[in-house]
Design a protein around this motif. Structure first.
Motif, PDB file in Angstrom:
ATOM      1  N   LYS A  99       7.960  14.802 -18.411  1.00  0.00           N
ATOM      2  CA  LYS A  99       6.738  14.886 -19.233  1.00  0.00           C
ATOM      3  C   LYS A  99       6.725  16.202 -20.021  1.00  0.00           C
ATOM      4  CE  LYS A  99       1.715  14.654 -18.868  1.00  0.00           C
ATOM      5  NZ  LYS A  99       0.598  14.225 -18.045  1.00  0.00           N
ATOM      6  N   LYS A 100       7.090  17.273 -19.318  1.00  0.00           N
ATOM      7  CA  LYS A 100       7.095  18.593 -19.967  1.00  0.00           C
ATOM      8  C   LYS A 100       8.101  18.623 -21.121  1.00  0.00           C
ATOM      9  CE  LYS A 100       8.235  23.037 -18.311  1.00  0.00           C
ATOM     10  NZ  LYS A 100       8.679  23.723 -17.098  1.00  0.00           N
ATOM     11  N   GLN A 101       9.278  18.034 -20.884  1.00  0.00           N
ATOM     12  CA  GLN A 101      10.345  18.109 -21.896  1.00  0.00           C
ATOM     13  C   GLN A 101      10.145  17.137 -23.055  1.00  0.00           C
ATOM     14  OE1 GLN A 101      14.261  17.826 -20.156  1.00  0.00           O
ATOM     15  NE2 GLN A 101      13.901  19.539 -18.760  1.00  0.00           N
ATOM     16  N   THR A 102       9.512  15.973 -22.786  1.00  0.00           N
ATOM     17  CA  THR A 102       9.460  14.921 -23.824  1.00  0.00           C
ATOM     18  C   THR A 102       8.050  14.642 -24.329  1.00  0.00           C
ATOM     19  OG1 THR A 102       9.125  13.134 -22.221  1.00  0.00           O
ATOM     20  CG2 THR A 102      11.414  13.741 -22.713  1.00  0.00           C
ATOM     21  N   GLY A 103       7.049  15.074 -23.595  1.00  0.00           N
ATOM     22  CA  GLY A 103       5.669  14.774 -23.970  1.00  0.00           C
ATOM     23  C   GLY A 103       5.246  13.350 -23.633  1.00  0.00           C
ATOM     24  N   LYS A 104       6.164  12.577 -23.010  1.00  0.00           N
ATOM     25  CA  LYS A 104       5.825  11.188 -22.660  1.00  0.00           C
ATOM     26  C   LYS A 104       4.849  11.153 -21.483  1.00  0.00           C
ATOM     27  CE  LYS A 104      10.199   8.940 -23.823  1.00  0.00           C
ATOM     28  NZ  LYS A 104      11.338   8.214 -23.296  1.00  0.00           N
ATOM     29  N   ASP A 105       4.002  10.100 -21.421  1.00  0.00           N
ATOM     30  CA  ASP A 105       3.232   9.916 -20.203  1.00  0.00           C
ATOM     31  C   ASP A 105       4.173   9.349 -19.133  1.00  0.00           C
ATOM     32  OD1 ASP A 105       2.502   7.605 -22.231  1.00  0.00           O
ATOM     33  OD2 ASP A 105       2.534   6.703 -20.233  1.00  0.00           O
ATOM     34  N   VAL A 106       3.962   9.746 -17.896  1.00  0.00           N
ATOM     35  CA  VAL A 106       4.902   9.391 -16.826  1.00  0.00           C
ATOM     36  C   VAL A 106       4.159   8.709 -15.677  1.00  0.00           C
ATOM     37  CG1 VAL A 106       6.681  11.110 -17.343  1.00  0.00           C
ATOM     38  CG2 VAL A 106       4.722  11.779 -15.970  1.00  0.00           C
ATOM     39  N   HIS A 107       4.855   7.766 -15.022  1.00  0.00           N
ATOM     40  CA  HIS A 107       4.205   6.879 -14.055  1.00  0.00           C
ATOM     41  C   HIS A 107       5.066   6.737 -12.803  1.00  0.00           C
ATOM     42  CE1 HIS A 107       1.557   5.282 -17.317  1.00  0.00           C
ATOM     43  NE2 HIS A 107       2.582   5.685 -18.047  1.00  0.00           N
ATOM     44  N   PHE A 108       4.404   6.770 -11.634  1.00  0.00           N
ATOM     45  CA  PHE A 108       5.127   6.556 -10.375  1.00  0.00           C
ATOM     46  C   PHE A 108       4.388   5.536  -9.536  1.00  0.00           C
ATOM     47  CE2 PHE A 108       6.263   7.261  -5.974  1.00  0.00           C
ATOM     48  CZ  PHE A 108       7.648   7.374  -6.059  1.00  0.00           C
ATOM     49  N   LEU A 109       5.063   4.437  -9.203  1.00  0.00           N
ATOM     50  CA  LEU A 109       4.478   3.426  -8.314  1.00  0.00           C
ATOM     51  C   LEU A 109       5.151   3.519  -6.959  1.00  0.00           C
ATOM     52  CD1 LEU A 109       3.580  -0.248  -8.919  1.00  0.00           C
ATOM     53  CD2 LEU A 109       5.248   0.314  -7.128  1.00  0.00           C
ATOM     54  N   HIS A 110       4.330   3.706  -5.915  1.00  0.00           N
ATOM     55  CA  HIS A 110       4.831   3.757  -4.535  1.00  0.00           C
ATOM     56  C   HIS A 110       4.480   2.449  -3.830  1.00  0.00           C
ATOM     57  CE1 HIS A 110       5.440   4.907  -0.380  1.00  0.00           C
ATOM     58  NE2 HIS A 110       4.174   4.676  -0.105  1.00  0.00           N
ATOM     59  N   THR A 111       5.470   1.821  -3.198  1.00  0.00           N
ATOM     60  CA  THR A 111       5.195   0.609  -2.423  1.00  0.00           C
ATOM     61  C   THR A 111       4.816   0.986  -1.004  1.00  0.00           C
ATOM     62  OG1 THR A 111       6.751  -0.648  -3.774  1.00  0.00           O
ATOM     63  CG2 THR A 111       6.124  -1.590  -1.640  1.00  0.00           C
ATOM     64  N   SER A 112       3.580   0.691  -0.652  1.00  0.00           N
ATOM     65  CA  SER A 112       3.049   0.970   0.682  1.00  0.00           C
ATOM     66  C   SER A 112       3.081  -0.337   1.477  1.00  0.00           C
ATOM     67  CB  SER A 112       1.632   1.537   0.507  1.00  0.00           C
ATOM     68  OG  SER A 112       1.063   1.879   1.731  1.00  0.00           O
ATOM     69  N   GLY A 113       2.014  -0.672   2.183  1.00  0.00           N
ATOM     70  CA  GLY A 113       1.969  -1.931   2.931  1.00  0.00           C
ATOM     71  C   GLY A 113       0.584  -2.130   3.525  1.00  0.00           C
ATOM     72  N   ALA A 114       0.221  -3.384   3.762  1.00  0.00           N
ATOM     73  CA  ALA A 114      -1.132  -3.695   4.242  1.00  0.00           C
ATOM     74  C   ALA A 114      -1.417  -3.080   5.617  1.00  0.00           C
ATOM     75  CB  ALA A 114      -1.332  -5.208   4.282  1.00  0.00           C
ATOM     76  N   LYS A 115      -0.348  -2.891   6.416  1.00  0.00           N
ATOM     77  CA  LYS A 115      -0.549  -2.278   7.748  1.00  0.00           C
ATOM     78  C   LYS A 115      -1.257  -0.930   7.613  1.00  0.00           C
ATOM     79  CE  LYS A 115       3.646  -4.214   9.643  1.00  0.00           C
ATOM     80  NZ  LYS A 115       5.024  -3.994  10.025  1.00  0.00           N
ATOM     81  N   ILE A 116      -0.980  -0.267   6.496  1.00  0.00           N
ATOM     82  CA  ILE A 116      -1.459   1.102   6.290  1.00  0.00           C
ATOM     83  C   ILE A 116      -2.933   1.091   5.846  1.00  0.00           C
ATOM     84  CG2 ILE A 116      -0.833   3.233   4.999  1.00  0.00           C
ATOM     85  CD1 ILE A 116       2.061   1.686   4.962  1.00  0.00           C
ATOM     86  N   PHE A 117      -3.476  -0.113   5.706  1.00  0.00           N
ATOM     87  CA  PHE A 117      -4.895  -0.284   5.333  1.00  0.00           C
ATOM     88  C   PHE A 117      -5.590  -1.166   6.372  1.00  0.00           C
ATOM     89  CE2 PHE A 117      -2.506   0.782   1.642  1.00  0.00           C
ATOM     90  CZ  PHE A 117      -3.338   1.587   0.886  1.00  0.00           C
ATOM     91  N   SER A 118      -5.110  -1.128   7.611  1.00  0.00           N
ATOM     92  CA  SER A 118      -5.558  -2.090   8.623  1.00  0.00           C
ATOM     93  C   SER A 118      -6.081  -1.376   9.863  1.00  0.00           C
ATOM     94  CB  SER A 118      -4.370  -2.972   9.027  1.00  0.00           C
ATOM     95  OG  SER A 118      -3.481  -2.209   9.838  1.00  0.00           O
ATOM     96  N   SER A 119      -6.391  -2.183  10.880  1.00  0.00           N
ATOM     97  CA  SER A 119      -6.799  -1.628  12.175  1.00  0.00           C
ATOM     98  C   SER A 119      -5.716  -0.690  12.716  1.00  0.00           C
ATOM     99  CB  SER A 119      -7.044  -2.768  13.174  1.00  0.00           C
ATOM    100  OG  SER A 119      -5.906  -3.603  13.259  1.00  0.00           O
ATOM    101  N   HIS A 120      -4.462  -0.987  12.433  1.00  0.00           N
ATOM    102  CA  HIS A 120      -3.366  -0.129  12.930  1.00  0.00           C
ATOM    103  C   HIS A 120      -3.470   1.291  12.388  1.00  0.00           C
ATOM    104  CE1 HIS A 120      -1.610  -3.695  14.486  1.00  0.00           C
ATOM    105  NE2 HIS A 120      -1.274  -4.189  13.326  1.00  0.00           N
ATOM    106  N   ALA A 121      -4.045   1.416  11.200  1.00  0.00           N
ATOM    107  CA  ALA A 121      -4.153   2.744  10.570  1.00  0.00           C
ATOM    108  C   ALA A 121      -5.541   3.333  10.774  1.00  0.00           C
ATOM    109  CB  ALA A 121      -3.834   2.644   9.084  1.00  0.00           C
ATOM    110  N   GLY A 122      -6.379   2.623  11.519  1.00  0.00           N
ATOM    111  CA  GLY A 122      -7.730   3.126  11.778  1.00  0.00           C
ATOM    112  C   GLY A 122      -8.666   2.954  10.592  1.00  0.00           C
ATOM    113  N   LEU A 123      -8.349   2.016   9.691  1.00  0.00           N
ATOM    114  CA  LEU A 123      -9.253   1.780   8.559  1.00  0.00           C
ATOM    115  C   LEU A 123     -10.302   0.731   8.930  1.00  0.00           C
ATOM    116  CD1 LEU A 123      -7.161   3.486   6.971  1.00  0.00           C
ATOM    117  CD2 LEU A 123      -7.853   2.160   4.997  1.00  0.00           C
ATOM    118  N   PRO A 124     -11.462   0.718   8.231  1.00  0.00           N
ATOM    119  CA  PRO A 124     -12.493  -0.255   8.562  1.00  0.00           C
ATOM    120  C   PRO A 124     -11.960  -1.685   8.410  1.00  0.00           C
ATOM    121  CG  PRO A 124     -13.267   1.307   6.880  1.00  0.00           C
ATOM    122  CD  PRO A 124     -11.826   1.587   7.110  1.00  0.00           C
TER     123      PRO A 124
END
Ligand SMILES: NC(=O)c1ccc[n+]([C@@H]2O[C@H](COP(=O)([O-])OP(=O)(O)OC[C@H]3O[C@@H](n4cnc5c(N)ncnc54)[C@H](OP(=O)(O)O)[C@@H]3O)[C@@H](O)[C@H]2O)c1
Length: 348
Positions: A99-124
């Motif tokens: 981004k600094k060198q080109t001025g382009k907007d930059v994007h990062f997609l991280h693949t997580s998983g539903a477990k990380i949003f579940s009872s296993h992760a202590g989420l509601p």
């Protein structure tokens, strides 16, 4: 603004299917598509999809940086590791340099998983948890998961969002759930949780439910899951400012199923093929959990993490960017016999 794109996990189930569907997606113009590979064979395989192979070690920040900066990569879809943030944070820092060198907007997609949003992760999980809930980041931030791998995976989501925000990179947390159906890539054709059900059942010659409670979990056909990756990419390449950062969670799901219905549907297919002695589903006692843990390579306390638990995460962000599933949640149960067949033929 024309992007150079890097896809990772091309030999995997999700990444392979993404690459296989790439050409037919009618994506807006971009400059170059790269695919991260680890072997010459993978390098040859990705070329059939119009991707240029790129090989660098994810253990070495300098290699990551030069791989990304030298190729002016401005969009990365990461489909390798939901647990740790070892590779993602250096990749985000390298995007910031682009981004600094080109001025382009930059994007990062991280693949997580539903477990990380579940009872296993202590989420509601006593009510629907919408992926566009403005409190979702705070829920993840204050979550206190019991199992260390879940602690690590929740921290990874937070670290990706925070590091990206600090460096002016737009981040997206992509959340696959129980993904089913044959993968279309050149590598791994099978998924995770359905495989765990089969592997535990093989060892015990019986399908067991690990939880006392009747829980449900979101499901998604692998093609619908892939179409959401592509829809996010389409929006990025079109220059649209879709939800990102602390609001950028994207669950790919056509809806929930009750675990018991999935166990029963798979038990039928397993019994038909003589893998289990009956098509009934029993509640696992301590000894069964112990044996299931041995089959899955985890302590008995973590068996439910592999093939149970409660997740009420509900997709809103995907619909807002134009995605709709082709396959209803019920479809996962209707094709459970095919899934069993695929898993038994694809794994030892
Ligand atoms: N499938 C699901 O239902 C599901 C659900 C929720 C979350 N997820 C998460 O989504 C991610 C992808 O899942 P998947 O089912 O596609 O997994 P997969 O089939 O096991 O594929 C993993 C991919 O990552 C690559 N990889 C692993 N370590 C690497 C490294 N150090 N450098 C470069 N490449 C590396 C593998 O390459 P090699 O072939 O060379 O090993 C492979 O291409 C995982 O983090 C998984 O936990 C999946």
């Amino acid at each position: 603004m024309s992007h150079n794109i890097l896809i990772t996990g091309a030999s995997g189930y999700l990444g392979g299917t993404l690459l296989a569907r790439w050409g037919g997606a009618g994506l807006p113009a971009y400059q170059k598509l790269f695919a991260l590979v680890r072997t010459p064979e993978q390098g040859e395989a990705v070329k059939q999809y119009g991707a240029e192979p790129l090989a660098f070690s994810l253990k070495n920040e300098a290699e990551i940086k030069s791989g990304i900066v030298d190729n002016e990569i401005s969009v990365i879809f990461f489909l390798i590791d939901a647990l740790t943030s070892k590779a993602q944070l250096p990749m985000i820092r390298a995007l910031a340099e682009v981004k600094k060198q080109t001025g382009k907007d930059v994007h990062f997609l991280h693949t997580s998983g539903a477990k990380i949003f579940s009872s296993h992760a202590g989420l509601p999980h006593d009510r629907p948890l919408h992926d566009d809930d403005p409190q979702l980041y705070d829920f993840q931030k204050s979550a206190k998961p019991a199992f260390p791998p879940m602690q690590m995976a929740v921290a990874t989501n937070n670290a990706v969002i925070e590091t990206a925000e600090a460096h002016g990179v737009r981040s997206y947390i992509f959340v696959p759930c129980i993904v089913y159906g044959r993968g279309e890539g050149f590598g791994n054709p099978i998924s995770i949780q359905t495989v765990a059900i089969v592997n535990a059942a093989r060892k015990l010659e019986q399908v067991y439910r690990p939880d006392q409670e009747i829980y449900s979990w979101p499901v998604c056909h692998v093609i619908d899951n892939t179409r959401l990756y592509l829809e996010i990419m389409r929006n990025i390449l079109s220059g649209k400012n879709i939800a990102h950062g602390k609001n950028g969670y994207y669950l790919a799901s056509s809806g929930p199923i009750v675990w018991d219905d999935l166990y029963r549907a798979m038990a039928k297919g397993l019994a038909k093929r003589g893998v289990v002695k009956s098509d009934s589903v029993e509640v696992a006692d301590d000894a069964a959990l112990q044996a299931m843990g041995e089959a899955l390579g985890c302590p008995k306390e973590a068996v439910s993490v592999h093939l149970g638990g409660s997740c009420t995460l509900t997709p809103n962000n995907a619909c807002k960017i134009g995605w709709a599933p082709e396959f209803a949640a019920q479809h996962a149960l209707e094709v459970a016999d095919d899934e069993v067949d695929l898993i038994l033929k694809s794994s030892k």
